[in-house]
Design a protein around this motif. Structure first.
Motif, mmCIF file in Angstrom:
data_model
loop_
_atom_site.group_PDB
_atom_site.id
_atom_site.type_symbol
_atom_site.label_atom_id
_atom_site.label_comp_id
_atom_site.label_asym_id
_atom_site.label_seq_id
_atom_site.Cartn_x
_atom_site.Cartn_y
_atom_site.Cartn_z
ATOM 1 N N LEU A 21 0.850 -1.188 0.000
ATOM 2 C CA LEU A 21 0.000 0.000 0.000
ATOM 3 C C LEU A 21 0.886 1.239 0.000
ATOM 4 C CD1 LEU A 21 -2.760 -0.865 2.655
ATOM 5 C CD2 LEU A 21 -2.894 -1.110 0.172
ATOM 6 N N GLY A 23 2.189 4.354 1.363
ATOM 7 C CA GLY A 23 2.185 4.765 2.770
ATOM 8 C C GLY A 23 2.218 6.258 2.980
ATOM 9 N N ALA A 28 -2.110 7.997 -0.209
ATOM 10 C CA ALA A 28 -1.830 6.993 0.819
ATOM 11 C C ALA A 28 -3.006 6.028 0.958
ATOM 12 C CB ALA A 28 -1.548 7.676 2.152
ATOM 13 N N GLY A 29 -2.670 4.762 1.084
ATOM 14 C CA GLY A 29 -3.673 3.723 1.254
ATOM 15 C C GLY A 29 -3.997 2.962 -0.006
ATOM 16 N N LEU A 212 1.894 5.686 6.804
ATOM 17 C CA LEU A 212 0.895 4.646 7.034
ATOM 18 C C LEU A 212 1.537 3.273 7.189
ATOM 19 C CD1 LEU A 212 -2.089 3.747 7.131
ATOM 20 C CD2 LEU A 212 -2.037 3.651 4.624
ATOM 21 N N HIS A 213 2.558 2.988 6.396
ATOM 22 C CA HIS A 213 3.182 1.664 6.447
ATOM 23 C C HIS A 213 3.823 1.394 7.813
ATOM 24 C CE1 HIS A 213 5.916 4.672 4.819
ATOM 25 N NE2 HIS A 213 6.942 3.974 5.239
ATOM 26 N N LEU A 216 1.041 0.420 10.167
ATOM 27 C CA LEU A 216 0.496 -0.920 9.913
ATOM 28 C C LEU A 216 1.470 -2.033 10.275
ATOM 29 C CD1 LEU A 216 -1.189 -0.302 6.435
ATOM 30 C CD2 LEU A 216 -2.344 -0.581 8.636
#
Length: 224
Positions: A21, A23, A28-29, A212-213, A216
């Motif tokens: 994904l 990040g 993002a996403g 984001l990565h 996660l």
């Protein structure tokens, strides 16, 4: 640079190739195939990809395009990143050929190399290096005039002084009139909440970026 010494013309030294994904940035996403090229001439204080400085496999351009498209699914983004990908001349035809496939192609670059030859179909994500990065002198200011409305400027903020410096540069170069601007907290040095407060105080339409990565999969995960 040493990792690129002896590289044959028409080949690309690749550190990683994987699908994950996106990040960061305004997309993002979304699913994205990452083509991470080897080598960087900068040493930012907050760098989270020092592993890409040295190790890599020399791959023919045709083979790399085939491998990349083999990983991508319809609608996936494709990002060329590093290291600093523009240290390799083959990055320019690589991005053009990936754009020919119909995928949206992104380039993540330090801003210390000329983006003029980048295919106009490519969305440039240009880092603006702050004093806290230790590499502010490497900024290639003429790149800012080449930014398109579809591009992005990213600034990693290490402290309040970096934030104030960024505000000065945004105004001086009228960057918010050119393209979206994102500010990201340097991991472990400024909290996202603190940076959010500064952005709100500024009254400017700046986006807060978090990685984001890392949320996660953790800060040390590779290939994600």
């Amino acid at each position: 640079m040493k990792p690129l010494q002896g590289k044959q013309a028409g080949t690309v030294v690749v550190h990683e190739l994987y699908r994950s994904l996106q990040g960061e940035g305004i997309q993002a996403g979304l699913p994205c195939v990452f083509v991470r090229l080897t080598a960087c001439h900068l040493r930012c204080s907050y760098c989270d990809t020092p592993h890409a400085f040295h190790r890599g496999e020399a791959v023919g351009l045709d083979v790399l395009v085939e491998r990349t498209l083999g990983l991508a699914r319809p609608g996936d983004l494709i990002e060329v990143t590093g290291g600093e990908p523009l240290l390799q001349d083959e990055a320019f035809p690589l991005m053009a050929r990936l754009a020919d496939s119909g995928h949206e192609v992104l380039l993540e670059t330090s801003g210390a190399c000329d983006i003029g030859p980048v295919d106009p179909r490519v969305r440039v994500i240009l880092d603006l290096k702050t004093p806290g990065s230790g590499e502010a002198s490497a900024n290639r200011w003429e790149n800012l005039a080449r930014l398109k409305p579809t591009d992005e400027v990213k600034v990693v903020v290490c402290d309040r002084e970096d934030f104030d410096w960024a505000m000065e540069k945004l105004r001086e170069h009228r960057l918010l009139e050119r393209c979206p601007v994102l500010l990201a907290p340097a991991f472990g040095r400024v909290s996202a909440a603190e940076l959010a407060d500064w952005i709100l105080e500024s009254g400017l339409p700046i986006r807060l970026q978090v990685q984001l990565h890392k949320q996660l999969w953790g800060p040390d995960a590779r290939g994600v």
